[in-house]
Design a protein around this motif. Structure first.
Motif, mmCIF file in Angstrom:
data_model
loop_
_atom_site.group_PDB
_atom_site.id
_atom_site.type_symbol
_atom_site.label_atom_id
_atom_site.label_comp_id
_atom_site.label_asym_id
_atom_site.label_seq_id
_atom_site.Cartn_x
_atom_site.Cartn_y
_atom_site.Cartn_z
ATOM 1 N N ILE A 115 0.821 -1.204 0.000
ATOM 2 C CA ILE A 115 0.000 0.000 0.000
ATOM 3 C C ILE A 115 0.859 1.258 0.000
ATOM 4 O O ILE A 115 0.541 2.250 -0.663
ATOM 5 C CB ILE A 115 -0.952 -0.006 1.220
ATOM 6 N N GLU A 116 1.951 1.206 0.715
ATOM 7 C CA GLU A 116 2.800 2.393 0.894
ATOM 8 C C GLU A 116 3.894 2.523 -0.149
ATOM 9 O O GLU A 116 4.653 3.496 -0.133
ATOM 10 C CB GLU A 116 3.424 2.358 2.294
ATOM 11 N N ASN A 117 3.987 1.562 -1.067
ATOM 12 C CA ASN A 117 5.089 1.561 -2.028
ATOM 13 C C ASN A 117 4.539 1.453 -3.448
ATOM 14 O O ASN A 117 4.129 0.380 -3.887
ATOM 15 C CB ASN A 117 6.038 0.394 -1.728
ATOM 16 N N GLU A 118 4.544 2.559 -4.183
ATOM 17 C CA GLU A 118 3.976 2.594 -5.534
ATOM 18 C C GLU A 118 4.699 1.653 -6.480
ATOM 19 O O GLU A 118 4.077 1.012 -7.331
ATOM 20 C CB GLU A 118 4.043 4.026 -6.074
ATOM 21 N N SER A 119 6.016 1.551 -6.352
ATOM 22 C CA SER A 119 6.782 0.681 -7.253
ATOM 23 C C SER A 119 6.430 -0.781 -7.027
ATOM 24 O O SER A 119 6.371 -1.572 -7.970
ATOM 25 C CB SER A 119 8.290 0.910 -7.080
ATOM 26 N N MET A 121 3.493 -1.830 -6.028
ATOM 27 C CA MET A 121 2.166 -1.977 -6.620
ATOM 28 C C MET A 121 2.271 -2.149 -8.137
ATOM 29 O O MET A 121 1.608 -3.001 -8.729
ATOM 30 C CB MET A 121 1.303 -0.758 -6.293
ATOM 31 N N ASN A 122 3.112 -1.334 -8.752
ATOM 32 C CA ASN A 122 3.300 -1.431 -10.206
ATOM 33 C C ASN A 122 3.888 -2.780 -10.595
ATOM 34 O O ASN A 122 3.473 -3.384 -11.598
ATOM 35 C CB ASN A 122 4.209 -0.306 -10.691
ATOM 36 N N TRP A 189 -6.096 -2.393 1.897
ATOM 37 C CA TRP A 189 -5.611 -3.014 0.655
ATOM 38 C C TRP A 189 -6.704 -3.073 -0.403
ATOM 39 O O TRP A 189 -6.503 -2.704 -1.556
ATOM 40 C CB TRP A 189 -5.087 -4.410 0.960
ATOM 41 N N LYS A 192 -7.466 0.108 -1.947
ATOM 42 C CA LYS A 192 -6.382 0.584 -2.807
ATOM 43 C C LYS A 192 -6.275 -0.202 -4.109
ATOM 44 O O LYS A 192 -6.127 0.366 -5.198
ATOM 45 C CB LYS A 192 -5.059 0.478 -2.043
ATOM 46 N N PHE A 196 -6.603 0.885 -8.220
ATOM 47 C CA PHE A 196 -5.274 0.870 -8.833
ATOM 48 C C PHE A 196 -5.270 -0.004 -10.086
ATOM 49 O O PHE A 196 -4.800 0.408 -11.152
ATOM 50 C CB PHE A 196 -4.247 0.360 -7.825
ATOM 51 N N ASN A 199 -7.351 1.532 -12.944
ATOM 52 C CA ASN A 199 -6.657 2.617 -13.649
ATOM 53 C C ASN A 199 -5.554 2.088 -14.554
ATOM 54 O O ASN A 199 -5.340 2.606 -15.655
ATOM 55 C CB ASN A 199 -6.085 3.615 -12.647
ATOM 56 N N LYS A 200 -4.862 1.037 -14.103
ATOM 57 C CA LYS A 200 -3.797 0.446 -14.922
ATOM 58 C C LYS A 200 -4.367 -0.196 -16.182
ATOM 59 O O LYS A 200 -3.805 -0.068 -17.278
ATOM 60 C CB LYS A 200 -3.017 -0.590 -14.110
#
Length: 212
Positions: A115-119, A121-122, A189, A192, A196, A199-200
């Motif tokens: 949740i706290e780390n965009e990379s 998640m990607n 989670w 989020k 997420f 959108n991807k």
């Protein structure tokens, strides 16, 4: 299936794997050395041989794109079913067995990191794989599957992409907030991950359209 079907009861139902296994080449479908786009091409050419493919095609494609939204990595051919009705109507069953989705193996501590780390998640999204409803063990990356579906089944894919685009995030968030049986981190989670991934997917679709 009686728990899923509320209209006219089907007279028969068959799992996808059993239906695909009627062709002599099923062993090759399981054991070939193909991958990526070649694997998808062979797999969809194979499933299109079902005499009622056109009856289930739209819902089958929608199922695969929905799986991309929830991150389902276990849609093998025994995880969907065809329903046969007494009026000769044939339908894909309502989707079921979606347990291998939404980071089901992640502990709360790892969910917090994600949740706290965009990379992270990607990376999680990029590495999500699918069995495309056709393969028992083989997988392809979800982005590759989506690009294939956009190219080969543009009408059916556009229909479900429109639904994803119109997905009511506020209503979804209210539902997740109402759940009392999930942990605090699981709630965060779920709030989020679906927006997420949505959108991807929409971003990938736009990328594909620009390249086309």
């Amino acid at each position: 299936m009686k728990n899923f079907v509320t209209e006219l009861d089907p007279v028969a139902n068959e799992e996808g794997g059993s239906l695909l296994a009627i062709f002599d080449e099923y062993k090759y479908l399981l054991e070939n050395d193909l991958n990526g786009y070649d694997l998808l091409t062979y797999g969809f050419n194979y499933i299109q041989r079902l005499p009622y493919w056109n009856s289930i095609k739209k819902n089958f494609i929608e199922m695969l794109v929905f799986d991309a939204l929830i991150g389902n990595q276990d849609r093998h051919p025994f995880n969907w079913m065809v329903l046969f009705y007494p009026n000769d109507e044939i339908r894909l069953s309502p989707i079921y067995d979606n347990g291998a989705s939404l980071g089901f193996r992640f502990e709360d501590s790892y969910l917090l990191k994600m949740i706290e780390n965009e990379s992270m998640m990607n990376k999680y999204m990029k590495n999500t794989k699918s069995k495309a409803g056709i393969f028992e063990k083989k997988q392809v990356k979800v982005k590759q599957l989506l690009n294939y579906l956009i190219t080969e089944y543009p009408k059916e894919t556009a229909s479900i992409i429109e639904k994803i685009n119109d997905f009511n995030i506020t209503e979804y968030n209210n539902y997740i907030n109402s759940l009392s049986f999930i942990s605090e981190y699981q709630e965060k989670w779920l709030l989020k991950i679906i927006p997420f991934r949505r959108n991807k997917i929409l971003q990938w679709v736009k990328e594909k359209e620009r390249k086309s």
